[in-house]
Design a protein around this motif. Sequence first.
Motif, PDB file in Angstrom:
ATOM      1  N   THR A  38      77.292  33.185  32.002  1.00 42.15           N
ATOM      2  CA  THR A  38      78.267  33.602  33.008  1.00 42.15           C
ATOM      3  C   THR A  38      79.377  34.347  32.279  1.00 42.15           C
ATOM      4  N   GLU A  77      83.473  41.133  45.359  1.00 47.47           N
ATOM      5  CA  GLU A  77      82.616  40.055  44.873  1.00 47.47           C
ATOM      6  C   GLU A  77      81.160  40.294  45.256  1.00 47.47           C
ATOM      7  N   LYS A 116      77.689  41.232  42.925  1.00 54.91           N
ATOM      8  CA  LYS A 116      76.441  40.467  43.031  1.00 54.91           C
ATOM      9  C   LYS A 116      75.263  41.375  43.360  1.00 54.91           C
ATOM     10  N   SER A 149      74.376  43.561  40.425  1.00 57.58           N
ATOM     11  CA  SER A 149      73.662  42.739  39.441  1.00 57.58           C
ATOM     12  C   SER A 149      72.206  42.534  39.852  1.00 57.58           C
ATOM     13  N   ASN A 150      71.971  42.342  41.144  1.00 61.45           N
ATOM     14  CA  ASN A 150      70.605  42.180  41.633  1.00 61.45           C
ATOM     15  C   ASN A 150      69.792  43.448  41.433  1.00 61.45           C
ATOM     16  N   LYS A 161      75.163  35.868  35.180  1.00 62.36           N
ATOM     17  CA  LYS A 161      76.109  36.308  36.212  1.00 62.36           C
ATOM     18  C   LYS A 161      77.302  37.010  35.574  1.00 62.36           C
ATOM     19  N   LEU A 195      81.215  37.813  36.742  1.00 64.78           N
ATOM     20  CA  LEU A 195      82.202  37.480  37.764  1.00 64.78           C
ATOM     21  C   LEU A 195      83.572  38.039  37.389  1.00 64.78           C
ATOM     22  N   GLU A 242      82.955  29.864  42.029  1.00 65.95           N
ATOM     23  CA  GLU A 242      81.775  29.978  41.161  1.00 65.95           C
ATOM     24  C   GLU A 242      82.175  29.965  39.682  1.00 65.95           C
ATOM     25  N   THR A 243      83.310  30.561  39.386  1.00 70.04           N
ATOM     26  CA  THR A 243      83.823  30.589  38.015  1.00 70.04           C
ATOM     27  C   THR A 243      84.167  29.182  37.545  1.00 70.04           C
TER      28      THR A 243
END
Length: 337
Positions: free
Chosen positions: A40, A115, A119, A122-123, A130, A132, A183-184
């Motif tokens: 992460t 945000e 994501k 990244s996908n 991840k 963030l 999430e962080t």
Amino acid sequence: MNNKKSIKMLSKGPKVVAIGGGTGLSVLLRGLKEFTSNITAIVTVADDGGGSGILREDLGMLPPGDIRSCILALANTEPIMEKLLQYRFKEGRLKGQNFGNLFIAAMNDICGGFEEAIKETSNVLAVTGKVLPMTLEDVTLYAVLENGHTVKGESKIPLKNRELSSRIKRVYMEPEISYPLVETLKAIEEADLIVLGPGSLYTSVIPNLLVNNMVDTIYNAKAPKIYVSNVMTQPGETDGYTVLDHVNGILTHSREDFLDFVIVNIEKIPEEVLSKYASDGSEPVVLGKDDEEILNSKGIQVIKENLIDIKKEYIRHDSKELSKILIEIGRRIVQGC
């Protein structure tokens, strides 16, 4: 080794949280993804210069530059795609703008928020782990210099500091209240290893610590906290800094017993390469005479290794060697050794 076996091994790697920004963090991430997929990256969004600054001002979005670099570092994509996303326009109204930044700006609009844009990007790029942003707040970085001056704006801090020839006393952000992603916080709490740096001390690494709850969450996490010291000083930011000065910068903005390890390069750099950096006012970051003894007295273990990688006369950390050291620490923690 077949691909399935490789993926399975990476999935068993330590959970690493890497905190910072800029070139330093992206270099580290390229090495880490060879050893673990449990990564992460928490990336600063205090940047206000260059193409990122223009997009931030024009579109009211968070600066995408450091995020883009980290996404590409962890991406599993074709070389031509990376070249495309790193491409910088050379002519016309887009001169100086990076295509990858524009891509994230478009995703920001399509997804309706930064945000979600990160994501989805990244996908698309099959990112390992991840990436963030440190916060979703529109923050501005300030530096208070030892001579009493206050400098506004991440990109202006090194310039004004060089002009005034005064060390940075501390940095802070406005608005004062900014929050990390849930999430962080979860990633930090579950980490086997928490790494700060390498990267610009006051403008890439420390800004992440200024977000509400970040210092306490990192401190209370079970994982060892490791600072990777820079190889070279940064003109206008860390002029004349030793390893201890860098560590003290971290501790001043967190707490005295915040770190467990500091990783230091001791490899000698060729004079012909150093001379290029010296002309810009940059010099190797070294352990001062009593640095190691003082760091040990603070409960910080110093790890000294040859960690230089020079490409086209640019000095960087050797990402694989650095990652090997970090992963070994993480494995020892996981195995309870």
